[in-house]
Structures are given as structure tokens and as C-alpha cells.
Design an enzyme around this catalytic site. Structure first.
Site, PDB file in Angstrom:
ATOM      1  N   ARG A 132       0.846  -1.194   0.000  1.00  0.00           N
ATOM      2  CA  ARG A 132       0.000   0.000   0.000  1.00  0.00           C
ATOM      3  C   ARG A 132       0.881   1.243   0.000  1.00  0.00           C
ATOM      4  O   ARG A 132       1.869   1.320   0.735  1.00  0.00           O
ATOM      5  CB  ARG A 132      -0.929   0.013   1.211  1.00  0.00           C
ATOM      6  CG  ARG A 132      -1.906  -1.163   1.203  1.00  0.00           C
ATOM      7  CD  ARG A 132      -2.879  -1.127   2.352  1.00  0.00           C
ATOM      8  NE  ARG A 132      -3.690  -2.340   2.377  1.00  0.00           N
ATOM      9  CZ  ARG A 132      -4.545  -2.655   3.344  1.00  0.00           C
ATOM     10  NH1 ARG A 132      -4.713  -1.834   4.361  1.00  0.00           N
ATOM     11  NH2 ARG A 132      -5.242  -3.779   3.282  1.00  0.00           N
TER      12      ARG A 132
ATOM     13  N   ARG B  50       2.502   1.192  10.130  1.00  0.00           N
ATOM     14  CA  ARG B  50       1.953   1.582   8.839  1.00  0.00           C
ATOM     15  C   ARG B  50       3.061   1.475   7.801  1.00  0.00           C
ATOM     16  O   ARG B  50       3.855   2.393   7.617  1.00  0.00           O
ATOM     17  CB  ARG B  50       1.402   3.008   8.917  1.00  0.00           C
ATOM     18  CG  ARG B  50       0.416   3.351   7.811  1.00  0.00           C
ATOM     19  CD  ARG B  50      -0.170   4.733   8.021  1.00  0.00           C
ATOM     20  NE  ARG B  50      -0.971   4.818   9.228  1.00  0.00           N
ATOM     21  CZ  ARG B  50      -2.263   4.484   9.313  1.00  0.00           C
ATOM     22  NH1 ARG B  50      -2.889   4.041   8.241  1.00  0.00           N
ATOM     23  NH2 ARG B  50      -2.921   4.595  10.443  1.00  0.00           N
TER      24      ARG B  50
ATOM     25  N   GLU C 108      -6.218  -0.813  15.606  1.00  0.00           N
ATOM     26  CA  GLU C 108      -6.843  -1.789  14.711  1.00  0.00           C
ATOM     27  C   GLU C 108      -5.855  -2.871  14.276  1.00  0.00           C
ATOM     28  O   GLU C 108      -4.717  -2.584  13.911  1.00  0.00           O
ATOM     29  CB  GLU C 108      -7.382  -1.079  13.463  1.00  0.00           C
ATOM     30  CG  GLU C 108      -8.084  -2.008  12.494  1.00  0.00           C
ATOM     31  CD  GLU C 108      -7.872  -1.625  11.033  1.00  0.00           C
ATOM     32  OE1 GLU C 108      -7.839  -2.527  10.192  1.00  0.00           O
ATOM     33  OE2 GLU C 108      -7.724  -0.415  10.752  1.00  0.00           O
TER      34      GLU C 108
ATOM     35  N   SER D 265     -10.073  -6.039  10.278  1.00  0.00           N
ATOM     36  CA  SER D 265     -11.306  -5.392   9.823  1.00  0.00           C
ATOM     37  C   SER D 265     -12.091  -6.410   9.014  1.00  0.00           C
ATOM     38  O   SER D 265     -11.575  -6.956   8.036  1.00  0.00           O
ATOM     39  CB  SER D 265     -10.970  -4.160   8.973  1.00  0.00           C
ATOM     40  OG  SER D 265     -12.116  -3.406   8.689  1.00  0.00           O
TER      41      SER D 265
ATOM     42  N   ARG E  27       1.157  -6.230  12.627  1.00  0.00           N
ATOM     43  CA  ARG E  27       0.571  -5.600  13.809  1.00  0.00           C
ATOM     44  C   ARG E  27       0.430  -6.593  14.957  1.00  0.00           C
ATOM     45  O   ARG E  27       0.510  -6.213  16.136  1.00  0.00           O
ATOM     46  CB  ARG E  27      -0.779  -4.971  13.454  1.00  0.00           C
ATOM     47  CG  ARG E  27      -0.633  -3.773  12.531  1.00  0.00           C
ATOM     48  CD  ARG E  27      -1.862  -2.896  12.472  1.00  0.00           C
ATOM     49  NE  ARG E  27      -1.579  -1.689  11.707  1.00  0.00           N
ATOM     50  CZ  ARG E  27      -2.329  -0.598  11.714  1.00  0.00           C
ATOM     51  NH1 ARG E  27      -3.421  -0.567  12.452  1.00  0.00           N
ATOM     52  NH2 ARG E  27      -2.000   0.452  10.995  1.00  0.00           N
TER      53      ARG E  27
END
Length: 427
Positions: A262, A277, A349, A352, A391
Site C-alpha cells: 500500500r 503503517r 486496529e 477489519s 501488527r
């Protein structure tokens, strides 16, 4: 993609749903494009019918010896053919304009999704596990990893730039152990079928799951026209692209451990320290393909599968339902799972899980047929992180850290670590 027939009959409902997502009304603009296209299609059909009829009349006029009539009909047919050649191009242009407009519309939130502007309006569903009480000040993951000499941002930056990490030694092994543990759990106990997926896909694949055209800037594009996958959701969901499935085979459940890529175009300045991130990261993805009646129940099941990963690792977490302003483009309802990070003293988070209804299926033309029925229906699709490996590594490091900078290995991971109970221990 939304159904244009539904929009024609529910224009006010569309604009109401868009307002819940803080988006401007679109129904009238969509309907104007639709009406323009439909009117043009009607004119094309009329011209085609007249051309065919006139062509037959030419033969009758010739047989009846009426050369003048035959000549007038030939001229009419020639004119119709000329108009149709350009009219068909115009029809394609109008169809593309409508499809483009439809492709920009987000999905319709369920009525029970809470309204809100951002993550501050998300609603907690449950909280599992109590955060550990430390008798020392807990450190963040990058402090622990760098002190161990197993997490290197400087070397990664020299070869790749910002938002990359090099893991080595026991940390690299721990990352691999986490991915393997998750895959084993989902395939052996949760009924998912493991798939090894391509990391490069074509335009229609990322369009089918809704990343294109809206999120082009969030993706990495190659010189030969392919895209690096932002998540294994893309290839896993596209397994049923342009397929007609037997309803009796549903649900289909797939899982994959893959690298994800990403650009993080919209996150400048956020989480610049550490691994939270990254441009490249590992994630275990879950995808379900269901019929129209089962998708909401499947969301609860999928969320439970993701939660079980954290339960087995004994990591505190909470599950929230996202409000309309925080929900993803293609989702009708989303559950986020947030793991406790003592180094940050907050929940972040880590998974999801979303139900998309037939939104993606319409873009992919993925359908199913019930036994004994001729009519086809679009499948419903769901996707969820099961979970983000990087994560999760952060969460393990921070929650299992010791005062001396070492990290205990959760019990379920020790078989994957060759029985090692602790890493980074001082000799």
C-alpha cells in the site's frame, strides 16, 4: 457497484445513504445519465428495426417493378446505416459514462450501522481480556526490536526508503510463526481453504473488489500495467469472477497468507515510527462467498474467527462496529478488532471484517443459481483480516515484554519457534 434498477426506484434512499456517509447527493445525476442512455438505446433499436424493415421492402419494390420506391428505400437504408455506425459509438460512450458514475458510488450502509463522522463515533461491541499491569514503563515495539538488534529501519530505509523494515533472527522467525499459526487455525478449525495467490493482478481484478478507480493513489502500479495487491482480498474474491456457482456449494471460504503493498498516500505523517503503517506487510486474509440470505450471519462468524486468533495469543482486544463515516467504500457493515498496545497505551486496529452484499459481485459478474431455479442471483462477498501479521507481532512484543527487554513467546507459538520460550534475553 449498486444496481441501477434499484436506484431508479429508490433515488431518495440513495441520497439519504450518501448523506449518512457525508457524501453529496448523486441520484439525479445518475438518473439523468441513465435516461440519456436509455433514450439513445431506444432510438438505436427503432433505427435498427426500420433498417431491417426497409431492407425487406426493397425486395418487394424490386419484385413489383417499382424502381423509384426501391431507390428511395435504398437511400433510407444507407442513411440509417450511416447514423447507426456513429450511434453505436455514442451508445458505448453513454454506457461507459454511466458505469463510471456508478463505480464511484459507495455501498449502502445497513440501517443498524451507527451514524457518525469518524472513528470517534464507532460503537464498542465487546471487550475481551484486561490489559496487563506492568511494574515498569512498557516500551514500544520499535524500541524493543532495535535494542534486540533484530529490527532495522535504517538499513531498510537505505535500500527502500521510508515505511520499510528489516527483521532478522528470532524476530523474523516470530513473524513467520504468527502467519503459520493463523493459517493452521483458520484451515484446521475454521473451515477455510488455503490459497497461494498472485501478488500482481490486472485492472479488472482490483476494479472487481472496488479499489479502482476510486483508490488508485493507494496502490502500487507496475510498468507493465499490473497492480501489486493491497490485500489478498483482491485475488481471493476474484476466484469467482464471471462464474455461475451452484447455491449448494456455498458458502465458499478462502484464506491466504500474503505480502500486501500500500502506498499510504493519505497517511503522511501518521505512524512514521515503527512497523504500524508500512508499504509492505504480511497479512492473513479471509474471504467468504455466500448466498444472499447468509451474508450477515457470515460476518459474525468471520469476526469470531479473527477474534479467536487474539484469544489464543492471550492478547487483550476490543471489537467495534464502524460508523458510517469511518466505514470502507465497499462495505455495508464493518467490525474492527483493536488490540491493546501497552507501549502506546491504547487500542489499535488489527483486523477489519466487512460484509459487502452483492456490491463486489456486480462488478465481477459473480452469480449463483438455486436448485430448480432458472434465475441467477449475484453472490454476496465478505472479507476480513485474519489477522495482520505485522501488527500482531507488534502486539506480542509489547504485551509480552519483560523488564530486561526480552519478550516471552505466547504458548501457542512455541511449537512454531522450536520450543523457545523467550527471545532477546540478556546472556
Amino acid at each position: 457497484m449498486l444496481d441501477i434498477k434499484w436506484i431508479r426506484e429508490n433515488a431518495a434512499a440513495l441520497d439519504k445513504a450518501l448523506a449518512r456517509r457525508a457524501s453529496a447527493p448523486q441520484a439525479q445525476a445518475i438518473l439523468q445519465l441513465d435516461e440519456k442512455r436509455r433514450a439513445h438505446v431506444a432510438r438505436v433499436q427503432e433505427a435498427q428495426e426500420r433498417r431491417n424493415a426497409a431492407s425487406k421492402e426493397i425486395g418487394k419494390a424490386m419484385a413489383g417493378g417499382d424502381a423509384a420506391l426501391a431507390d428511395r428505400l435504398k437511400a433510407e437504408v444507407s442513411g440509417l446505416k450511416g447514423w447507426l455506425s456513429t450511434a453505436e459509438d455514442e451508445e458505448r460512450s453513454l454506457s461507459l459514462a454511466l458505469e463510471s458514475a456508478l463505480s464511484q458510488l459507495p455501498n449502502i450502509p445497513f440501517d443498524d450501522v451507527p451514524d457518525g463522522a469518524d472513528e470517534g463515533d464507532n460503537v464498542e461491541l465487546r471487550k475481551v481480556g484486561a490489559p496487563r499491569v506492568f511494574d515498569f514503563t512498557p516500551r514500544e515495539h520499535f524500541e524493543l526490536g532495535e535494542a534486540m538488534g533484530m529490527m532495522d529501519f535504517e538499513r531498510a530505509g537505505r535500500m527502500s526508503g521510508a515505511r520499510f523494515t528489516i527483521l532478522s533472527g528470532d524476530l523474523a522467525r516470530l513473524e513467520r510463526a504468527l502467519g503459520q499459526f493463523m493459517l493452521d487455525l483458520h484451515t484446521r478449525e475454521h473451515g477455510y481453504r488455503e490459497v497461494s495467490v498472485p501478488l500482481l493482478v490486472r485492472d479488472d481484478a482490483v476494479y472487481g473488489t472496488g479499489q479502482l478507480p476510486k483508490f488508485t493513489e493507494d496502490l502500487f502500479h507496475t510498468d507493465d500495467g499490473r497492480w501489486l495487491i493491497p490485500t489478498a482480498e483482491v485475488p481471493l474474491t476474484n476466484l469467482v469472477r464471471e462464474e455461475i456457482l451452484d447455491a449448494g456449494t456455498l458458502p465458499l471460504r478462502f484464506t491466504a497468507l500474503s505480502a500486501c503493498f500500500r502506498s499510504e498516500a493519505g497517511s503522511a505523517g501518521r505512524d512514521t515510527r515503527g512497523m504500524l503503517r508500512q508499504h509492505q506487510f504480511l497479512k492473513v486474509e479471509m474471504v467468504s462467498i455466500t448466498d444472499a440470505d447468509s451474508s450477515v450471519e457470515e460476518l459474525e462468524r468471520m469476526t469470531g474467527c479473527a477474534e479467536e486468533v487474539l484469544k489464543r495469543l492471550e492478547l487483550p482486544f476490543r471489537t467495534v462496529v464502524l460508523c458510517t463515516g469511518d466505514m470502507g467504500f465497499g462495505a455495508r457493515r464493518t467490525h474492527d478488532i483493536e488490540v491493546w498496545l501497552p507501549g502506546q497505551n491504547t487500542y489499535r486496529e488489527i483486523s477489519s471484517c466487512s460484509v459487502c452484499g452483492d456490491f463486489q459481485a456486480r462488478r465481477m459478474n459473480a452469480r449463483y443459481r438455486r436448485d430448480g431455479e432458472k434465475a441467477l442471483q449475484f453472490v454476496h462477498t465478505l472479507n476480513g483480516s485474519g489477522i495482520a501479521v505485522g501488527r500482531c507481532l507488534i502486539a506480542v512484543l509489547e504485551n509480552y515484554q519483560q523488564a530486561d527487554g526480552s519478550v516471552m513467546i505466547p504458548g501457542v507459538l512455541r511449537p512454531y519457534m522450536g520450543g523457545i520460550e523467550k527471545i532477546g534475553a540478556k546472556s
